[in-house]
Design a protein around this motif. Structure first.
Motif, PDB file in Angstrom:
ATOM      1  N   ARG A   1      34.289  36.413  36.078  1.00 52.19           N
ATOM      2  CA  ARG A   1      33.881  36.290  34.678  1.00 52.19           C
ATOM      3  C   ARG A   1      34.618  35.087  34.087  1.00 52.19           C
ATOM      4  NH1 ARG A   1      37.823  37.682  31.229  1.00 52.19           N
ATOM      5  NH2 ARG A   1      39.509  38.957  32.039  1.00 52.19           N
ATOM      6  N   PHE A   2      33.987  34.452  33.108  1.00 50.45           N
ATOM      7  CA  PHE A   2      34.628  33.308  32.475  1.00 50.45           C
ATOM      8  C   PHE A   2      35.356  33.769  31.228  1.00 50.45           C
ATOM      9  CE2 PHE A   2      34.772  29.631  29.604  1.00 50.45           C
ATOM     10  CZ  PHE A   2      35.468  28.752  30.418  1.00 50.45           C
ATOM     11  N   SER A   3      36.620  33.409  31.106  1.00 49.73           N
ATOM     12  CA  SER A   3      37.423  33.711  29.928  1.00 49.73           C
ATOM     13  C   SER A   3      37.477  32.458  29.060  1.00 49.73           C
ATOM     14  CB  SER A   3      38.845  34.125  30.345  1.00 49.73           C
ATOM     15  OG  SER A   3      39.676  34.194  29.198  1.00 49.73           O
ATOM     16  N   ALA A   4      36.713  32.476  27.967  1.00 48.47           N
ATOM     17  CA  ALA A   4      36.708  31.328  27.061  1.00 48.47           C
ATOM     18  C   ALA A   4      38.084  31.140  26.434  1.00 48.47           C
ATOM     19  CB  ALA A   4      35.642  31.518  25.983  1.00 48.47           C
ATOM     20  N   ARG A   5      38.779  32.240  26.186  1.00 49.61           N
ATOM     21  CA  ARG A   5      40.115  32.165  25.584  1.00 49.61           C
ATOM     22  C   ARG A   5      41.069  31.371  26.466  1.00 49.61           C
ATOM     23  NH1 ARG A   5      44.866  36.293  25.457  1.00 49.61           N
ATOM     24  NH2 ARG A   5      44.070  36.533  27.541  1.00 49.61           N
ATOM     25  N   ASP A   6      41.016  31.626  27.776  1.00 54.50           N
ATOM     26  CA  ASP A   6      41.914  30.950  28.715  1.00 54.50           C
ATOM     27  C   ASP A   6      41.272  29.735  29.378  1.00 54.50           C
ATOM     28  OD1 ASP A   6      43.945  32.867  28.288  1.00 54.50           O
ATOM     29  OD2 ASP A   6      43.013  34.216  29.753  1.00 54.50           O
ATOM     30  N   ASN A   7      39.974  29.536  29.141  1.00 60.42           N
ATOM     31  CA  ASN A   7      39.225  28.438  29.737  1.00 60.42           C
ATOM     32  C   ASN A   7      39.322  28.443  31.267  1.00 60.42           C
ATOM     33  OD1 ASN A   7      37.520  26.178  29.727  1.00 60.42           O
ATOM     34  ND2 ASN A   7      39.263  24.784  29.789  1.00 60.42           N
ATOM     35  N   LYS A   8      39.138  29.633  31.847  1.00 59.20           N
ATOM     36  CA  LYS A   8      39.155  29.738  33.304  1.00 59.20           C
ATOM     37  C   LYS A   8      38.344  30.955  33.734  1.00 59.20           C
ATOM     38  CE  LYS A   8      43.728  31.904  33.349  1.00 59.20           C
ATOM     39  NZ  LYS A   8      45.081  31.760  33.836  1.00 59.20           N
ATOM     40  N   HIS A   9      37.999  30.970  34.995  1.00 59.62           N
ATOM     41  CA  HIS A   9      37.316  32.112  35.590  1.00 59.62           C
ATOM     42  C   HIS A   9      38.367  33.132  36.015  1.00 59.62           C
ATOM     43  CE1 HIS A   9      34.068  29.183  35.805  1.00 59.62           C
ATOM     44  NE2 HIS A   9      33.271  30.229  35.810  1.00 59.62           N
ATOM     45  N   MET A  10      38.005  34.410  35.921  1.00 62.71           N
ATOM     46  CA  MET A  10      38.904  35.491  36.299  1.00 62.71           C
ATOM     47  C   MET A  10      38.168  36.415  37.265  1.00 62.71           C
ATOM     48  SD  MET A  10      41.620  34.856  34.446  1.00 62.71           S
ATOM     49  CE  MET A  10      42.555  36.362  34.544  1.00 62.71           C
ATOM     50  N   VAL A  11      38.870  36.814  38.323  1.00 54.80           N
ATOM     51  CA  VAL A  11      38.283  37.747  39.282  1.00 54.80           C
ATOM     52  C   VAL A  11      39.344  38.772  39.651  1.00 54.80           C
ATOM     53  CG1 VAL A  11      38.819  36.328  41.322  1.00 54.80           C
ATOM     54  CG2 VAL A  11      36.907  37.956  41.403  1.00 54.80           C
ATOM     55  N   ALA A  12      38.931  40.031  39.757  1.00 55.91           N
ATOM     56  CA  ALA A  12      39.854  41.107  40.108  1.00 55.91           C
ATOM     57  C   ALA A  12      40.271  40.973  41.575  1.00 55.91           C
ATOM     58  CB  ALA A  12      39.199  42.467  39.871  1.00 55.91           C
ATOM     59  N   VAL A  13      41.526  41.311  41.848  1.00 56.83           N
ATOM     60  CA  VAL A  13      42.036  41.272  43.223  1.00 56.83           C
ATOM     61  C   VAL A  13      41.213  42.210  44.104  1.00 56.83           C
ATOM     62  CG1 VAL A  13      44.027  41.817  44.686  1.00 56.83           C
ATOM     63  CG2 VAL A  13      44.348  40.520  42.570  1.00 56.83           C
ATOM     64  N   GLY A  14      40.832  43.370  43.574  1.00 56.76           N
ATOM     65  CA  GLY A  14      39.994  44.304  44.336  1.00 56.76           C
ATOM     66  C   GLY A  14      38.651  43.695  44.714  1.00 56.76           C
ATOM     67  N   ARG A  15      38.075  42.914  43.816  1.00 56.57           N
ATOM     68  CA  ARG A  15      36.800  42.241  44.101  1.00 56.57           C
ATOM     69  C   ARG A  15      36.997  41.184  45.188  1.00 56.57           C
ATOM     70  NH1 ARG A  15      31.999  42.237  45.343  1.00 56.57           N
ATOM     71  NH2 ARG A  15      30.579  40.788  44.369  1.00 56.57           N
ATOM     72  N   LEU A  16      38.131  40.482  45.137  1.00 55.13           N
ATOM     73  CA  LEU A  16      38.441  39.502  46.188  1.00 55.13           C
ATOM     74  C   LEU A  16      38.556  40.180  47.547  1.00 55.13           C
ATOM     75  CD1 LEU A  16      41.056  37.193  44.462  1.00 55.13           C
ATOM     76  CD2 LEU A  16      38.802  36.528  45.299  1.00 55.13           C
ATOM     77  N   ARG A  17      39.198  41.342  47.577  1.00 54.67           N
ATOM     78  CA  ARG A  17      39.329  42.069  48.849  1.00 54.67           C
ATOM     79  C   ARG A  17      37.957  42.457  49.394  1.00 54.67           C
ATOM     80  NH1 ARG A  17      44.627  43.006  49.856  1.00 54.67           N
ATOM     81  NH2 ARG A  17      46.050  43.219  48.092  1.00 54.67           N
ATOM     82  N   ALA A  18      37.046  42.890  48.499  1.00 59.15           N
ATOM     83  CA  ALA A  18      35.688  43.246  48.918  1.00 59.15           C
ATOM     84  C   ALA A  18      34.948  42.014  49.431  1.00 59.15           C
ATOM     85  CB  ALA A  18      34.930  43.892  47.758  1.00 59.15           C
ATOM     86  N   LEU A  19      35.110  40.880  48.758  1.00 56.77           N
ATOM     87  CA  LEU A  19      34.487  39.646  49.222  1.00 56.77           C
ATOM     88  C   LEU A  19      35.057  39.217  50.575  1.00 56.77           C
ATOM     89  CD1 LEU A  19      34.256  37.634  45.884  1.00 56.77           C
ATOM     90  CD2 LEU A  19      32.330  38.435  47.277  1.00 56.77           C
ATOM     91  N   ALA A  20      36.351  39.437  50.780  1.00 56.43           N
ATOM     92  CA  ALA A  20      36.967  39.092  52.070  1.00 56.43           C
ATOM     93  C   ALA A  20      36.359  39.928  53.192  1.00 56.43           C
ATOM     94  CB  ALA A  20      38.481  39.298  52.017  1.00 56.43           C
ATOM     95  N   ILE A  21      36.127  41.199  52.931  1.00 50.66           N
ATOM     96  CA  ILE A  21      35.513  42.070  53.939  1.00 50.66           C
ATOM     97  C   ILE A  21      34.093  41.591  54.236  1.00 50.66           C
ATOM     98  CG2 ILE A  21      34.642  44.407  54.355  1.00 50.66           C
ATOM     99  CD1 ILE A  21      37.173  45.371  52.756  1.00 50.66           C
ATOM    100  N   ALA A  22      33.345  41.258  53.186  1.00 51.63           N
ATOM    101  CA  ALA A  22      31.980  40.746  53.374  1.00 51.63           C
ATOM    102  C   ALA A  22      31.999  39.431  54.143  1.00 51.63           C
ATOM    103  CB  ALA A  22      31.294  40.569  52.021  1.00 51.63           C
TER     104      ALA A  22
END
Length: 160
Positions: A128-149
């Motif tokens: 998701r894009f955080s306009a407040r921080d001007n960066k994309h944010m991704v949950a560590v759990g989602r990264l782990r799922a992407l790593a498995i995929a």
């Protein structure tokens, strides 16, 4: 310096850095006990520098020149890699573009694990894009799922 010597040097350097980080993390725990009203969590560039050391030495990446912007290193095939190092956060923030994203998790004893190493584009698409921080944010759990995929062959490996 031959290959075995170079491998030993890289391994020894990682082990020494792990021990120093374990000492810092122990000091942080002592500070939290002493003054619990403060988080004592900010490691800033220290943690990022450790991640880049791990990445260049363990993964045989070449550190990018200062000011490279969106990426921190290059693989032997020339593709760019953005490196993120996580200690306690449930989210990883990132900006820009790269061919690959490498996310390493560091534990309180200085040991580490690979959370994600794969194509950048699927992570950006899942973030998701955080306009407040001007960066994309991704949950560590989602990264782990992407790593498995990714390891199962469900993510196309290559350039973005």
């Amino acid at each position: 310096m031959g290959p075995a010597t170079s491998d030993n040097f890289a391994r020894d350097r990682i082990v020494a850095a792990q021990a120093i980080l374990a000492s810092i993390f122990a000091s942080q725990r002592a500070l939290r006990a002493l003054a619990p009203e403060y988080s004592w969590a900010g490691l800033g560039n220290l943690l990022g520098d450790f991640g880049e050391l791990l990445a260049t030495d363990h993964y045989a990446l070449t550190k990018a020149p200062a000011g490279s912007g969106d990426y921190d290193a290059r693989r032997q095939d020339g593709l760019s890699v953005q490196i993120k190092t996580n200690y306690a956060s449930s989210q990883i923030g990132f900006r820009g573009e790269a061919d690959f994203l490498l996310v390493l998790g560091v534990k309180h004893d200085g040991s580490w694990e690979e959370i994600y190493y794969g194509p950048y584009a699927p992570v950006k698409a899942a973030a998701r894009f955080s306009a407040r921080d001007n960066k994309h944010m991704v949950a560590v759990g989602r990264l782990r799922a992407l790593a498995i995929a990714n390891h199962a062959g469900n993510i196309e490996v290559g350039t973005t």
